[in-house]
Structure formats: structure tokens, C-alpha cells
Enzyme design. Structure first.
Site, mmCIF file in Angstrom:
data_model
loop_
_atom_site.group_PDB
_atom_site.id
_atom_site.type_symbol
_atom_site.label_atom_id
_atom_site.label_comp_id
_atom_site.label_asym_id
_atom_site.label_seq_id
_atom_site.Cartn_x
_atom_site.Cartn_y
_atom_site.Cartn_z
ATOM 1 N N PHE A 106 0.864 -1.303 -0.144
ATOM 2 C CA PHE A 106 0.095 0.064 0.053
ATOM 3 C C PHE A 106 0.900 1.346 -0.028
ATOM 4 O O PHE A 106 0.312 2.350 -0.340
ATOM 5 C CB PHE A 106 -0.944 -0.054 1.341
ATOM 6 C CG PHE A 106 -2.259 -0.619 1.268
ATOM 7 C CD1 PHE A 106 -3.361 -0.157 0.378
ATOM 8 C CD2 PHE A 106 -2.162 -2.025 1.744
ATOM 9 C CE1 PHE A 106 -4.329 -1.043 0.212
ATOM 10 C CE2 PHE A 106 -3.354 -2.630 1.589
ATOM 11 C CZ PHE A 106 -4.386 -2.323 0.909
ATOM 12 N N ASP A 223 -4.724 -8.601 10.292
ATOM 13 C CA ASP A 223 -3.502 -9.154 9.839
ATOM 14 C C ASP A 223 -2.499 -9.020 10.978
ATOM 15 O O ASP A 223 -1.373 -8.390 10.763
ATOM 16 C CB ASP A 223 -3.089 -7.931 8.850
ATOM 17 C CG ASP A 223 -2.108 -8.548 7.900
ATOM 18 O OD1 ASP A 223 -1.603 -9.567 7.857
ATOM 19 O OD2 ASP A 223 -1.164 -7.610 7.125
HETATM 20 N N1 LIG Z 1 6.010 3.899 13.153
HETATM 21 C C1 LIG Z 1 6.988 3.183 12.671
HETATM 22 N N2 LIG Z 1 8.115 3.042 13.184
HETATM 23 C C2 LIG Z 1 8.981 2.488 12.800
HETATM 24 N N3 LIG Z 1 8.910 1.426 11.561
HETATM 25 C C3 LIG Z 1 7.754 1.409 11.223
HETATM 26 C C4 LIG Z 1 6.776 2.229 11.440
HETATM 27 N N4 LIG Z 1 5.466 1.977 10.853
HETATM 28 C C5 LIG Z 1 5.935 1.267 9.994
HETATM 29 N N5 LIG Z 1 7.386 0.910 9.906
HETATM 30 C C6 LIG Z 1 7.984 -0.234 8.930
HETATM 31 O O1 LIG Z 1 7.267 -0.081 7.760
HETATM 32 C C7 LIG Z 1 6.988 -1.480 7.405
HETATM 33 C C8 LIG Z 1 5.621 -1.251 6.700
HETATM 34 O O2 LIG Z 1 4.615 -0.553 7.664
HETATM 35 P P1 LIG Z 1 3.085 -0.911 7.369
HETATM 36 O O3 LIG Z 1 3.078 -2.542 7.497
HETATM 37 O O4 LIG Z 1 2.334 -0.148 8.165
HETATM 38 O O5 LIG Z 1 2.894 -0.687 5.949
HETATM 39 P P2 LIG Z 1 2.311 -1.540 4.462
HETATM 40 O O6 LIG Z 1 2.353 -0.426 3.542
HETATM 41 O O7 LIG Z 1 0.999 -1.752 5.208
HETATM 42 O O8 LIG Z 1 3.191 -2.409 4.287
HETATM 43 P P3 LIG Z 1 2.969 -4.048 4.008
HETATM 44 O O9 LIG Z 1 2.293 -3.967 2.719
HETATM 45 O O10 LIG Z 1 4.003 -4.739 4.083
HETATM 46 O O11 LIG Z 1 1.998 -4.279 5.095
HETATM 47 C C9 LIG Z 1 6.808 -2.320 9.027
HETATM 48 O O12 LIG Z 1 7.019 -3.403 9.106
HETATM 49 C C10 LIG Z 1 7.863 -1.417 9.672
HETATM 50 O O13 LIG Z 1 9.130 -2.144 9.551
#
Ligand SMILES: Nc1ncnc2c1ncn2[C@@H]1O[C@H](COP(=O)(O)OP(=O)(O)OP(=O)(O)O)[C@@H](O)[C@H]1O
Length: 416
Positions: A106, A223
Site C-alpha cells: 500500500f 493482519d
Molecule cells: N511507526 C513506525 N516506526 C518504525 N517503523 C515503522 C513504523 N511504521 C511502519 N514501519 C516499518 O514499515 C513497515 C511497513 O509498515 P506498514 O505495515 O504499516 O505498511 P504497509 O504499506 O501496510 O506495508 P505492508 O504492505 O508490508 O503491510 C513495517 O513492517 C515497519 O518495519
């Protein structure tokens, strides 16, 4: 969530979101590849995330949604709608980007310093520029706000959203900054051996608090897995993150691909109505993995997930099987299991009819070997842990332990 995981769950998404996803990765990601360190979990031993001390400011423009001109999108977006950063770029006139943390399905996530708040470190999730992703981001934003309103004192271990803004057509969510996720903690400190029982207890308690807030707020996370649980630098506080798949409990559309497969509850696979108990199942799988360093149910398909579940817990009741919309995909009319297996010689799928009568390898059998060199006090803890896991992983969601019950379970209550 990984792209491979997400594609499998894509049928639960609106059609246009699915179209927007990158091509499916046919290989299951090896989540424990390249492990270097077999140490048991030891606090205070992890190097800091590298943040350069000096960064050059490349762009210093504060955009508003009104400035956004879609015809210019290619200048700063890649072909898939991810925002392309310049190192040292300033977002929203205040956030100085210091490093890129990752790229999910995303969004991309960056670390930045907030120049309007004493250079405090923040994490910014920048949603892909695509109408559907933008809408999904808005939903995540609303859910985060609802959770924070129900936890004004920040005691329930769910990531805090600080604010949000629009940047060149991208919705940006600004979060408190944390250190690594539990998948990374496990890789670093617990390859194949897991974390020590006291670390597992501390994390379990915090996860049950997070779950109690979700339940109170009528929200399903949908999730939960080690990748979506972040810890602080000291690794003694965790926060549940990635509310991107979350929904109101009333939105329980039946789909067999909700939640990343290894953490997916049986009611989802069978096609039964689901509720917050589905998150408790994911927590059970996650806690097992934290303690052992191994994935509990690593089925290559929903069918094999059911097989692994029955190996651990014994057969499903006929009543539960027959209530599931998808039960005939996995069981015959008499509720015998139709196991889809790969034939060794031909490498083709064959269906074997199996009558499951009892577990082949229960939790006690799997976990007691880990107590070999433990103190008697820790062995008692592990026994409590096994009992708690049995209750998190009850095949019938109606009998699964609730967050409130889990918080007073002897494993959580009996501090050393
Ligand atoms: N607040 C935060 N502090 C530090 N690292 C973060 C934080 N939020 C997200 N991350 C890092 O970024 C990664 C992806 O974040 P998130 O899962 O919210 O995004 P996403 O777009 O939904 O990713 P995915 O498609 O992989 O689920 C996390 O696994 C983490 O390693």
C-alpha cells in the site's frame, strides 16, 4: 503485509484495488532466510537504526492538496504510484526525510525528523497515489483515530498516529517512530530457538491489552503477525501497527483469504461468520513463533492449513464444519478431510481422504523439548504458556479465550 501474502487475500478487496496490485510473487517468502545470530533474546544488544547525522536538503516545498496537479505525477511517482523521495527531502514543510524504512503493497514508509518539534523522529507512511489506495488510507486513518479516542492515555499498545497531510496526491500518515518489528527481532535474537519465556510473557500481556482495545472499539485488525508488531529501542514495549486491513466488526464479509495465511483462523478458511476471536487466533500463532522461532502452521494452501491445525488440535466438530460456506472444498459430505497433497514422483496434486481422530503432535509434545535446560520456575511458566496457547488456538472461535480472560491467565499473572 508482504506482496505475496496480500495477493492471496486480494479477493477480499474491491476489484479496483486488486487490479492495482503488482504481479503475484509465486514463491513463498522465506521469512527466516539470512539469519546470522542464534542468540537468545537479550535486551539492549541491538544496533540503532542508522540515521545519517548530516543530510542535504534537496527540496523544501510544502505542498497542499490544492497544489496537486495529476498531470505532473510522473515527475515524482514511479510506475506503480509509489512516491520517489529525495534523500533529505522535506515533506509538509517540516519533516526531513532521513531514511527509507520499507515499501509495502500500500505504501512506502520513511523515517524523518520533525523540524517543528525539536527534530523528534517520526515514521511517515506515504500511501501510493491511486484513488483506491488513498481511500484505504483514509479508512486506516479513521480507524486509528477511533482507537486513540478510546485510549487517551496511550496504555493499550497500538501505534499512535501524530497527524496526517497530503503531499502531491499521496495521503501521508505520521506515526510515532519505533525500532524494529518482531520478525526482525526474531531473526536477530531467536533463530530456531525463539525468545525466552519472560520476554514472551511481557509481549503477550501487551498484545492482549491491544486486543482488548480493538474489541472495545469494535475493530478487527485482521493482519496480526510478527511483521506488524513494532518494538521500541529497548525492546521492552511493543505496539501493534498496520491497521491497513482493519475494519469495523459489522463489516464481516465472508472471504477465505482474510489475514496472512500462516496466521489465518479456521473459521475464515471454512467460511463461517467471524468476529474479534480471529485476532486471538493470530496472536496464538504469533506467540508460539516468538517462543520457538518457528512458524506454527506453515501450510502452502488453505487446505494444508486445516491439515496442520488438525494435526495440532484434533478434528473439527461436524457441526462447525457443516456451518462453513466453503466446507465442501475441504471435506466430504461425511466430514472426512480431503487432503490435497503433492505426489512425490509426479509432483502433481492428489486428493487423499483422511479420517482425523486425534492430534498427531499436540502443543505439549512440541513445546516441552524447549524446557530441557530451564530452571524449575521457567518450566512452570512454560506449562502455563501451553495452557494459554491451547485456549488462544481453540478451533471453535466461540470457545477461544477473550482478551480480558487472557489478561488474568496464570501465565500473564504469575510474574517471577
Ligand atoms: N511507526 C513506525 N516506526 C518504525 N517503523 C515503522 C513504523 N511504521 C511502519 N514501519 C516499518 O514499515 C513497515 C511497513 O509498515 P506498514 O505495515 O504499516 O505498511 P504497509 O504499506 O501496510 O506495508 P505492508 O504492505 O508490508 O503491510 C513495517 O513492517 C515497519 O518495519
Amino acid at each position: 503485509m508482504s506482496a505475496a501474502d496480500y495477493h492471496e487475500s486480494a479477493p477480499s478487496l474491491p476489484a479496483e484495488t486488486r487490479k492495482a496490485l503488482p504481479a503475484k510473487d509465486s514463491v513463498e517468502i522465506d521469512m527466516f532466510a539470512d539469519l546470522e545470530d542464534d542468540d537468545m533474546f537479550s535486551l539492549g544488544d541491538v544496533p540503532d537504526v542508522t540515521v545519517p547525522s548530516k543530510v542535504t536538503v534537496k527540496v523544501a516545498v510544502a505542498e497542499t492538496a490544492a497544489d496537486y496537479n495529476p498531470t505532473l505525477v510522473d515527475n515524482w511517482d514511479d510506475a506503480e504510484g509509489y512516491y520517489r523521495f529525495g534523500h533529505g527531502e522535506i515533506l509538509d514543510g517540516r519533516y526531513l526525510v532521513t531514511s527509507v524504512l520499507g515499501k509495502g503493497v500500500f505504501s512506502s514508509v520513511v523515517k524523518a525528523r520533525d523540524t517543528k518539534a525539536d527534530d523528534a523522529e517520526v515514521a511517515i507512511k506515504i500511501l501510493r497515489s491511486n484513488e483506491t489506495m488513498y481511500k484505504a488510507g483514509k479508512k486506516e486513518l479513521e480507524i486509528l483515530k477511533r482507537l486513540m479516542a478510546n485510549d487517551p492515555h496511550n496504555r493499550k499498545h497500538i501505534i499512535r498516529l501524530l497527524r496526517h497531510f497530503d503531499h502531491r496526491g499521496h495521503l501521508c500518515l505520521v506515526f510515532e517512530s519505533l525500532s524494529m518489528n518482531l520478525r526482525e527481532v526474531l531473526k536477530k535474537f531467536g533463530k530456531d530457538v525463539g525468545l525466552n519465556i519472560n520476554a514472551v510473557r511481557i509481549y503477550a500481556q501487551q498484545l492482549f491489552l491491544a486486543l482488548s482495545l480493538l474489541k472495545k472499539s469494535n475493530i478487527l485488525h485482521a493482519d496480526i503477525k510478527p511483521d506488524n508488531i513494532l518494538v521500541n529501542e529497548a525492546k521492552n514495549v511493543l505496539k501493534l501497527c498496520d491497521l491497513g486491513s482493519a475494519s469495523d466488526t459489522s463489516e464481516n464479509e465472508i472471504t477465505p483469504y482474510l489475514v496472512s495465511r500462516f496466521y489465518r483462523a479456521p473459521e475464515i478458511i471454512l467460511g463461517l461468520p467471524y468476529d474479534p476471536a480471529l485476532d486471538m487466533w493470530s496472536i496464538g500463532c504469533t506467540l508460539y513463533e516468538l517462543f520457538t522461532g518457528k512458524i506454527l502452521f506453515s501450510g502452502r494452501s488453505n487446505n494444508q492449513m486445516l491439515k496442520h491445525m488438525m494435526d495440532l488440535k484434533g478434528p473439527f466438530s461436524k457441526k462447525m464444519i457443516r456451518k462453513g460456506q466453503f466446507y465442501l472444498n475441504h471435506f466430504d459430505e461425511d466430514c472426512n478431510f480431503l487432503s490435497v497433497e503433492v505426489e512425490k514422483v509426479t509432483q502433481k496434486d492428489v486428493v487423499k481422504t483422511i479420517q482425523v481422530s486425534k492430534p498427531t503432535k499436540d502443543l505439549k509434545t512440541r513445546l516441552m523439548p524447549y524446557t530441557a535446560n530451564m530452571s524449575p520456575a521457567d518450566v512452570i511458566q512454560v506449562n502455563h504458556f501451553i495452557n494459554l496457547l491451547e485456549r488462544c488456538l481453540h478451533l471453535n472461535p466461540e470457545h477461544r479465550i477473550t482478551p480480558q480472560e487472557a489478561l488474568v491467565h496464570p501465565f500473564i499473572k504469575s510474574q517471577k
